[in-house]
Design an enzyme around this catalytic site. Structure first.
Site, short mmCIF file in Angstrom:
data_model
loop_
_atom_site.label_atom_id
_atom_site.label_comp_id
_atom_site.label_asym_id
_atom_site.label_seq_id
_atom_site.Cartn_x
_atom_site.Cartn_y
_atom_site.Cartn_z
NE ARG A 323 -2.83 -0.02 3.28
CZ ARG A 323 -4.02 -0.64 3.26
NH1 ARG A 323 -5.02 -0.07 2.63
NH2 ARG A 323 -4.20 -1.79 3.86
CB CYS A 391 -28.54 -3.96 -7.40
SG CYS A 391 -28.88 -3.40 -9.06
N1 LLP Z 1 3.27 -8.88 3.57
C1 LLP Z 1 2.32 -9.76 3.89
C2 LLP Z 1 2.68 -11.07 4.36
C3 LLP Z 1 0.97 -9.39 3.77
O1 LLP Z 1 0.03 -10.26 4.10
C4 LLP Z 1 0.64 -8.10 3.31
C5 LLP Z 1 -0.75 -7.69 3.19
C6 LLP Z 1 1.67 -7.22 2.96
C7 LLP Z 1 2.99 -7.65 3.13
C8 LLP Z 1 1.42 -5.85 2.45
O2 LLP Z 1 0.71 -5.02 3.31
P1 LLP Z 1 0.59 -3.46 2.98
O3 LLP Z 1 1.95 -2.83 3.07
O4 LLP Z 1 0.05 -3.33 1.60
O5 LLP Z 1 -0.36 -2.95 3.99
N2 LLP Z 1 -7.14 -5.70 1.38
C9 LLP Z 1 -6.74 -4.96 2.57
C10 LLP Z 1 -5.28 -5.17 2.89
C11 LLP Z 1 -4.94 -6.63 3.07
C12 LLP Z 1 -3.48 -6.79 3.29
C13 LLP Z 1 -3.10 -8.22 3.21
N3 LLP Z 1 -1.72 -8.46 3.40
C14 LLP Z 1 -7.06 -3.49 2.36
O6 LLP Z 1 -7.61 -3.13 1.33
O7 LLP Z 1 -6.81 -2.66 3.25
#
Ligand code: LLP
Length: 463
Positions: A323, A391
């Site tokens: 992110r 919807c």
């Molecule tokens: N590493 C692992 C093992 C992870 O499971 C994740 C995210 C990341 C790195 C990266 O995380 P980030 O830096 O992007 O926060 N769909 C959710 C977020 C789910 C994250 C899952 N794992 C949302 O839209 O907020």
């Protein structure tokens, strides 16, 4: 900000709303650089531009809804992370946030590694030329076929997530005549301050092996005795959209404690630790994310201090931001279709997309901002809810935000900070066609993921 701090004036300012909302900014035409990609600005004619191109032109060429991704911002963020952690550490971009072949090429060129969590992501990475040794493979339930493929192509590491998987990877690697580098993912037992669905370090959830009760130590014991795998370190990911570094500190401390236990029991110093991703970004002006160099320093300091205290050599650190790299680099462009003023209740602005291109508001109660981008307006601010065309009444894109009160059908509005987990979680609900991702750079725009067509939908429907 509390409701009582809301100033009088805007249309429906007395509306009762469940979400909290900020007071309208002094000038709705001003774009807060915290939430917008770096090359976004408003030109003298009042239209917003990205990479030097007006959004009105982009809408004509690519249609709406569409995601526009600022390529130079993406590359700059990759470099900032790589520079902050330096040559003694590794930055893995988390492909689940958003992955395409163009993204893989940018990562490769900017010196980042890649974390994948499915066969599909692995295919995308390999197809675009990411060297296998720069790929980490994650997941709590990798299939045998996925593991075989990952071992066969020689991914740099597989992150083991369960006792069964330790054995499974060991067997597969032996059968293929390989020795696979692995890490063990542990849950360190901290409560990250984020939405329940995206917190992953407390014990009652599906990921990892708990440090508590000696389970992780037992996993290490087994991994060290099995053939076909080489245990190179310990992995911890505490959750996502986190601002408070305290959770990372606890996580780093507990992982280092495990390294010390492993050294004491086995005489082995595991050379690597991975502290995962999860760093928060600004979705609204209220959010204050940390810069990569602050994060690198905070993590580096704590690991060094804990290792010194334990008499361990400092391991190589890796991190997995998704992110924080791609999130801020893109916005979603929508066209306003209908506007409903429900007297005494709320104003609904409906756009030509919705929960199929951004499920995060419905799923995590996420906050977003929004701006009128096709023109300037000096009309009074109006409090609105931006909703989609699906919807379902939970089909909300932006819960509460201010837009100018002369907003009209045909206007273009944009929601910033949609680079992460919007296209990658997009769906075909109501047979919506998933929007394209358009990369914009130095006055040029090109689709890196094209818009879905009705033919695409029918192609899967084999009758
Ligand atoms: N590493 C692992 C093992 C992870 O499971 C994740 C995210 C990341 C790195 C990266 O995380 P980030 O830096 O992007 O926060 N769909 C959710 C977020 C789910 C994250 C899952 N794992 C949302 O839209 O907020």
């Amino acid at each position: 900000m509390s409701r009582s701090a809301h100033p009088a004036g805007p249309r429906h300012a007395d509306v009762l709303t469940e979400g909290h909302y900020a007071a309208p900014p002094a000038d709705l035409n001003v774009l807060d650089e915290k939430v917008w990609a770096r090359t976004v600005s408003r030109n003298d004619d009042g239209a917003v531009t990205v990479g030097g191109i007006e959004v009105t032109r982009l809408a004509e060429e690519f249609g709406t809804p569409a995601y526009f991704l600022d390529e130079s911002d993406f590359r700059a963020r990759c470099r900032a992370w790589a520079d902050a952690f330096g040559p003694g550490a590794d930055v893995f971009y988390a492909g689940k946030a958003f992955l395409s072949r163009a993204v893989v090429r940018w990562l490769k060129e900017e010196g980042l590694n890649l974390d994948v969590c499915s066969g599909g992501e692995l295919t995308t990475a390999l197809d675009a030329g990411m060297p296998a040794e720069r790929i980490a493979f994650h997941g709590n339930n990798k299939t045998v076929a996925e593991i075989e493929r990952a071992v066969q192509v020689g991914v740099g590491r597989i992150v083991l997530d369960s006792f069964q998987e330790i054995v499974r990877v060991s067997h597969i690697a032996q059968r293929l005549g390989k020795r696979q580098r692995v890490q063990i993912r542990v849950t360190v037992g901290v409560e990250a301050h984020t939405h329940e669905f995206i917190a992953t370090a407390h014990e009652d959830q599906k990921f990892g092996i708990a440090l508590a009760g000696g389970q992780a130590a037992e996993a290490v014991r087994r991994a060290l005795t099995l053939d076909g795998i080489e245990l190179i370190g310990i992995h911890s990911h505490i959750g996502s959209q986190i601002f408070d570094m305290a959770g990372f500190e606890v996580s780093a401390r507990r992982v280092v404690q495990l390294l010390a236990e492993v050294r004491d029991e086995h005489g082995v110093e595991l050379p690597e630790i991975d502290l995962g991703g999860g760093l928060g970004i600004a979705y609204t002006s209220d959010d204050d994310p940390r810069e990569p160099h602050e994060i690198a320093k905070a993590l580096g300091d704590i690991v060094t201090r804990e290792c010194e205290a334990a008499g361990l050599a400092t391991p190589r650190i890796s991190v997995e931001p998704g992110r924080a790299i791609v999130g801020p680099t893109a916005f979603t462009l929508y066209e306003v279709g209908t506007i409903k003023h429900l007297e005494g209740l709320r104003t609904y602005v409906s756009v030509d997309g919705g929960m199929s291109d951004n499920i995060r508001t419905a799923l995590y109660d996420a906050e977003y901002s929004v701006a009128l981008v096709s023109r300037r307006s000096d009309a009074e601010p109006m409090l609105v809810r931006v909703v989609g065309k699906h919807c379902e009444s939970g089909d909300i894109v932006v819960k509460d935000a201010f837009l100018p009160s002369d907003l009209a059908p045909g206007d273009l509005i944009a929601v910033p900070a949609t680079g992460a987990y919007c296209r990658s979680m997009a769906s075909n609900y109501n047979h919506a066609l998933r929007p394209p991702v358009v990369a914009v750079r130095d006055g040029e725009a090109r689709e890196i993921v094209r818009r879905e067509t009705e033919e695409d939908l029918l192609r899967l429907d084999v009758g």
